[in-house]
Design a protein around this motif. Sequence first.
Motif, PDB file in Angstrom:
ATOM      1  N   THR A 106       0.864  -1.181   0.000  1.00 45.74           N
ATOM      2  CA  THR A 106       0.000   0.000   0.000  1.00 45.74           C
ATOM      3  C   THR A 106       0.902   1.233   0.000  1.00 45.74           C
ATOM      4  OG1 THR A 106      -0.075   0.080   2.420  1.00 45.74           O
ATOM      5  CG2 THR A 106      -1.812  -1.182   1.316  1.00 45.74           C
ATOM      6  N   ILE A 107       0.293   2.385  -0.149  1.00 45.40           N
ATOM      7  CA  ILE A 107       1.020   3.650  -0.034  1.00 45.40           C
ATOM      8  C   ILE A 107       0.652   4.247   1.324  1.00 45.40           C
ATOM      9  CG2 ILE A 107       1.333   5.981  -0.971  1.00 45.40           C
ATOM     10  CD1 ILE A 107       2.486   3.716  -2.719  1.00 45.40           C
ATOM     11  N   GLY A 108       1.668   4.548   2.128  1.00 42.75           N
ATOM     12  CA  GLY A 108       1.437   5.099   3.468  1.00 42.75           C
ATOM     13  C   GLY A 108       0.615   6.370   3.420  1.00 42.75           C
ATOM     14  N   ARG A 109      -0.410   6.431   4.234  1.00 42.95           N
ATOM     15  CA  ARG A 109      -1.313   7.583   4.216  1.00 42.95           C
ATOM     16  C   ARG A 109      -0.644   8.865   4.702  1.00 42.95           C
ATOM     17  NH1 ARG A 109      -1.941   4.325   8.134  1.00 42.95           N
ATOM     18  NH2 ARG A 109      -2.181   5.001  10.294  1.00 42.95           N
ATOM     19  N   TYR A 158      -5.015  -1.228   6.400  1.00 40.17           N
ATOM     20  CA  TYR A 158      -6.425  -0.928   6.129  1.00 40.17           C
ATOM     21  C   TYR A 158      -6.624   0.586   6.013  1.00 40.17           C
ATOM     22  CZ  TYR A 158     -11.452  -0.506   6.858  1.00 40.17           C
ATOM     23  OH  TYR A 158     -12.778  -0.181   6.723  1.00 40.17           O
ATOM     24  N   ARG A 159      -6.048   1.339   6.926  1.00 41.51           N
ATOM     25  CA  ARG A 159      -6.177   2.800   6.873  1.00 41.51           C
ATOM     26  C   ARG A 159      -5.463   3.369   5.652  1.00 41.51           C
ATOM     27  NH1 ARG A 159      -5.109   4.814  12.912  1.00 41.51           N
ATOM     28  NH2 ARG A 159      -3.202   3.624  12.599  1.00 41.51           N
ATOM     29  N   ASN A 160      -4.364   2.731   5.232  1.00 45.44           N
ATOM     30  CA  ASN A 160      -3.690   3.160   4.002  1.00 45.44           C
ATOM     31  C   ASN A 160      -4.591   2.957   2.792  1.00 45.44           C
ATOM     32  OD1 ASN A 160      -1.420   3.840   5.473  1.00 45.44           O
ATOM     33  ND2 ASN A 160      -0.286   1.992   4.930  1.00 45.44           N
ATOM     34  N   PRO A 173       5.881   3.351   0.028  1.00 47.79           N
ATOM     35  CA  PRO A 173       5.324   1.999  -0.061  1.00 47.79           C
ATOM     36  C   PRO A 173       5.441   1.280   1.284  1.00 47.79           C
ATOM     37  CG  PRO A 173       7.033   2.348  -1.724  1.00 47.79           C
ATOM     38  CD  PRO A 173       7.031   3.540  -0.839  1.00 47.79           C
ATOM     39  N   ARG A 174       4.368   0.580   1.663  1.00 48.45           N
ATOM     40  CA  ARG A 174       4.325  -0.204   2.898  1.00 48.45           C
ATOM     41  C   ARG A 174       3.841  -1.605   2.555  1.00 48.45           C
ATOM     42  NH1 ARG A 174       7.588   2.857   5.603  1.00 48.45           N
ATOM     43  NH2 ARG A 174       6.762   4.886   6.108  1.00 48.45           N
ATOM     44  N   ARG A 175       4.598  -2.608   2.998  1.00 51.99           N
ATOM     45  CA  ARG A 175       4.259  -3.993   2.670  1.00 51.99           C
ATOM     46  C   ARG A 175       3.760  -4.729   3.906  1.00 51.99           C
ATOM     47  NH1 ARG A 175       9.162  -6.860   0.307  1.00 51.99           N
ATOM     48  NH2 ARG A 175       9.991  -6.056   2.240  1.00 51.99           N
ATOM     49  N   THR A 176       2.771  -5.583   3.686  1.00 49.05           N
ATOM     50  CA  THR A 176       2.274  -6.446   4.746  1.00 49.05           C
ATOM     51  C   THR A 176       1.842  -7.772   4.139  1.00 49.05           C
ATOM     52  OG1 THR A 176       0.816  -6.543   6.669  1.00 49.05           O
ATOM     53  CG2 THR A 176      -0.129  -5.634   4.666  1.00 49.05           C
ATOM     54  N   ALA A 207      -7.129   5.639   2.438  1.00 53.54           N
ATOM     55  CA  ALA A 207      -6.541   6.880   1.913  1.00 53.54           C
ATOM     56  C   ALA A 207      -6.170   6.759   0.439  1.00 53.54           C
ATOM     57  CB  ALA A 207      -5.312   7.263   2.723  1.00 53.54           C
ATOM     58  N   ASN A 208      -5.724   5.575   0.014  1.00 54.31           N
ATOM     59  CA  ASN A 208      -5.307   5.360  -1.375  1.00 54.31           C
ATOM     60  C   ASN A 208      -5.582   3.898  -1.737  1.00 54.31           C
ATOM     61  OD1 ASN A 208      -4.113   5.073  -3.845  1.00 54.31           O
ATOM     62  ND2 ASN A 208      -2.110   5.838  -3.234  1.00 54.31           N
ATOM     63  N   PRO A 209      -6.643   3.617  -2.484  1.00 47.17           N
ATOM     64  CA  PRO A 209      -7.023   2.231  -2.772  1.00 47.17           C
ATOM     65  C   PRO A 209      -6.175   1.513  -3.820  1.00 47.17           C
ATOM     66  CG  PRO A 209      -8.604   3.740  -3.744  1.00 47.17           C
ATOM     67  CD  PRO A 209      -7.638   4.577  -2.961  1.00 47.17           C
TER      68      PRO A 209
END
Length: 174
Positions: A47-50, A83-85, A55-58, A88-90
């Motif tokens: 995802t992209i950090g809000r 989820y919060r990321n 970039p953030r990986r999980t 903010a950016n789907p």
Amino acid sequence: MTTEHPPTLVRIRPKGFQRLLLKLPVYLYRGPLASLLAWRCVVLLTTIGRKTNLPRRTALSAMRVDDRFVVFAGLAGIRADWYRNILANPEVIVRHGHRCWRARAQVVLDPAQRRALMERMATYSRRCGPPRPTRPLLRLLRIFDYDAEIAFALAHAEELPVIEIVPHTALPRC
């Protein structure tokens, strides 16, 4: 008629050793282990950090449904950073084994649909997660109780954050 109610499940995020173990698949998702993790229903989600725009990986347990993946935010609920990321950016990147896609993540807003998907995941999860022989040991050591997590998610299915990830562009390499 569908009713739209956003998920509301709030849980305390894992801490300490459990948090470290849950982050481990992110670093192990390479080479032959990527195939093994994909076989155990784990995808790597970027995802992209809000706040940071980085970039953030999980690594998440996922269920394939037709041409998309469904993931559940059961461990931390609506407080999960990934989820919060997504809120903010789907736009996300999904890695399943050695294949990667750009995709769009969307929260399932209908509580009845969330319950139906979680019930399907409960059946699907028999072949997912930690290998069956290791589950009693993980439970005994209080590291992770996979079966209890599935039972918890079923009990709270209407409020559980459920996300559909619809791939739209295959990436040439991961």
